[in-house]
Design an enzyme around this catalytic site. Structure first.
Site, PDB file in Angstrom:
ATOM      1  N   TYR A 119      -0.063  16.168  -1.816  1.00 22.82           N
ATOM      2  CA  TYR A 119       0.334  14.995  -1.029  1.00 22.82           C
ATOM      3  C   TYR A 119       1.301  15.467   0.049  1.00 22.82           C
ATOM      4  O   TYR A 119       2.502  15.618  -0.191  1.00 22.82           O
ATOM      5  CB  TYR A 119       0.990  13.940  -1.928  1.00 22.82           C
ATOM      6  CG  TYR A 119       1.515  12.746  -1.174  1.00 22.82           C
ATOM      7  CD1 TYR A 119       0.739  12.107  -0.205  1.00 22.82           C
ATOM      8  CD2 TYR A 119       2.788  12.249  -1.420  1.00 22.82           C
ATOM      9  CE1 TYR A 119       1.218  11.023   0.500  1.00 22.82           C
ATOM     10  CE2 TYR A 119       3.277  11.145  -0.725  1.00 22.82           C
ATOM     11  CZ  TYR A 119       2.486  10.538   0.233  1.00 22.82           C
ATOM     12  OH  TYR A 119       2.964   9.463   0.933  1.00 22.82           O
ATOM     13  N   HIS A 125      -5.944   3.984   0.938  1.00 21.72           N
ATOM     14  CA  HIS A 125      -6.836   5.143   1.107  1.00 21.72           C
ATOM     15  C   HIS A 125      -8.131   4.935   0.316  1.00 21.72           C
ATOM     16  O   HIS A 125      -8.120   4.357  -0.761  1.00 21.72           O
ATOM     17  CB  HIS A 125      -6.174   6.408   0.569  1.00 21.72           C
ATOM     18  CG  HIS A 125      -4.938   6.820   1.295  1.00 21.72           C
ATOM     19  ND1 HIS A 125      -4.898   7.889   2.156  1.00 21.72           N
ATOM     20  CD2 HIS A 125      -3.681   6.318   1.284  1.00 21.72           C
ATOM     21  CE1 HIS A 125      -3.677   8.029   2.636  1.00 21.72           C
ATOM     22  NE2 HIS A 125      -2.910   7.089   2.123  1.00 21.72           N
ATOM     23  N   ASP A 182      -4.060  14.113   0.170  1.00 20.01           N
ATOM     24  CA  ASP A 182      -3.719  13.300   1.334  1.00 20.01           C
ATOM     25  C   ASP A 182      -2.890  14.226   2.201  1.00 20.01           C
ATOM     26  O   ASP A 182      -1.728  14.489   1.885  1.00 20.01           O
ATOM     27  CB  ASP A 182      -2.919  12.064   0.919  1.00 20.01           C
ATOM     28  CG  ASP A 182      -2.371  11.318   2.126  1.00 20.01           C
ATOM     29  OD1 ASP A 182      -2.617  11.760   3.272  1.00 20.01           O
ATOM     30  OD2 ASP A 182      -1.675  10.306   1.921  1.00 20.01           O
TER      31      ASP A 182
END
Lengths: 256, 256
Positions: free
Chosen positions: A105, A247, A146
């Site tokens: 992340y 997302h 991400d």
DNA sequence: GTATCGAAAG
DNA sequence: CTTTCGATAC
């Protein structure tokens, strides 16, 4: 072998959607981001009930990453383990079926040149260093996450609007390029050189209904896995309905 | 004619349960308490979709009462309208099918002798005054509400524990008795003189699974309606499952 | 817009 | 335990 990545934006708030998605999409491996909970609060039971092991690196309120898999992940590493004093739970890696899997992340970066932006660029440098230290380019590595960076103009809905904005500044795109230069290929772009698909849409301003999104969730592969790559797509359906994450999951298929 | 009362403990948090309950229980009239929202935030559309008109007296965060009905409530009165400076939205009345319906949310009273306790006793006195001023004992009146008073020992799960606690002090029970002395009958007790049923269970300490509750939600009737009273019960099922209110609905049936 | 938190209230 | 709020983050 199906490998997916999904920023769930709170694994507790999204527990039922996660379980439903696991049951219908049946990934062999799922990289999760933004758990927003500690290890103690992670829904291990629900995930196990759905047929998955979980290697978790949680954090209260912010961040938190995990690797879910149908077989037990081994040799779990939590954090970049580079001696830097960093409380953010943004990285976990583990071995699944002989493949080294990373769930990452990346920092958002907030405003250009803010401390968060500087931290983001530095985090990318540290991640490249992690790869250089621990891996060879011909290791079997899949990095899902991400990444909070849209790699190319095609990956944002309006280049003019995004130019110079965080997620799309030249320095961020260069940081991502430096990471990929280790020997990583963007699975989606590899298979779909000219397709515009997004993986994140702001909750506000009806961005999803208008399909004004950006592609910032990526699956990166090392070279030896490329010949096995047969499919990669965004599960846009998961962004629909009640209380979705902002997302959508991204998944790929490796043959053999 | 079925008339019900239910403290929903936030009409927004309970919107789906409310709609489901309306559709299955099919009351002609439903008195709601603790809406915890302003008129602007009341889910008029969902209620209308379920087949109900709504007369609402909302308030931000606290209190808030409404009367839902299959036919349009008329002559709506919001608040006790007695000139007292009181911002609490605890009272609404309206005429439905020729019956004057009241939805009331009595103050909780907090600790004995606290300002809230004094306010509670005074609120009961004001409500009695409202009846004296606006009604005759032989008017057709149904008053539903969360009265925050258990009338008799049978109405609490453990008299020894409840003796002297708010909701069951002698002064509160006397205030309720003074109100009833206008000419009101407790529908549930009228039909079930010896039955112990509760309408509220504290969320904490597994009070509902242990059935340690109190009966504080009541439907009061004026004398001319008593001959028409055929049934009255607590819908204990509604307290079960995910995210229930801490109160169960209470309903009665009037023949003709 | 949708999460998190801690405080206040029941 | 569940809800509200306002603050904070993305």
């Amino acid at each position: 072998m199906r490998i997916a990545t999904w920023n769930v934006n709170s694994v507790r708030a999204r527990q039922q959607r996660l379980v439903n998605w696991l049951k219908s999409a049946q990934p062999d491996v799922l990289c999760l981001q933004e758990l927003k909970c500690t290890d103690a609060d992670f829904p291990f039971d629900a995930v196990k009930e759905a047929g998955y092991f979980a290697a978790v690196h949680g954090q209260k309120t912010y961040n938190g990453v995990a690797i879910l898999a149908k077989t037990e992940p081994t040799d779990v590493i939590r954090g970049l383990s580079d001696g830097v004093d960093d409380t953010h739970a943004r990285f976990i890696s583990a071995t699944v079926n002989g493949i080294r899997v990373v769930s990452a992340y990346a920092p958002n970066g907030q405003q250009v040149d803010s401390p968060a932006y500087v931290y983001k660029l530095e985090w990318y440098r540290r991640l490249r260093n992690y790869l250089d230290t621990r891996h060879k380019p011909d290791d079997l590595v899949v990095m899902g996450g991400d990444w909070n960076i849209a790699p190319e103009p095609i990956d944002v809905y309006d280049v003019a609007q995004w130019e110079g904005q965080t997620l799309f500044t030249l320095r961020e795109r260069d940081a991502l390029q430096q990471l990929r230069a280790f020997g990583l290929t963007d699975a989606f772009r590899q298979l779909h050189p000219d397709v515009q698909k997004f993986s994140w849409w702001d909750y506000r301003m009806l961005m999803f209904p208008k399909n004004k999104g950006v592609r910032i969730d990526h699956l990166f592969l090392t070279a030896p896995l490329l010949p096995r790559l047969t499919a990669c797509d965004v599960d846009r359906e998961e962004r629909k309905g009640q209380q979705p994450s902002d997302h959508a999951p991204v998944w790929l298929e490796l043959k053999d």
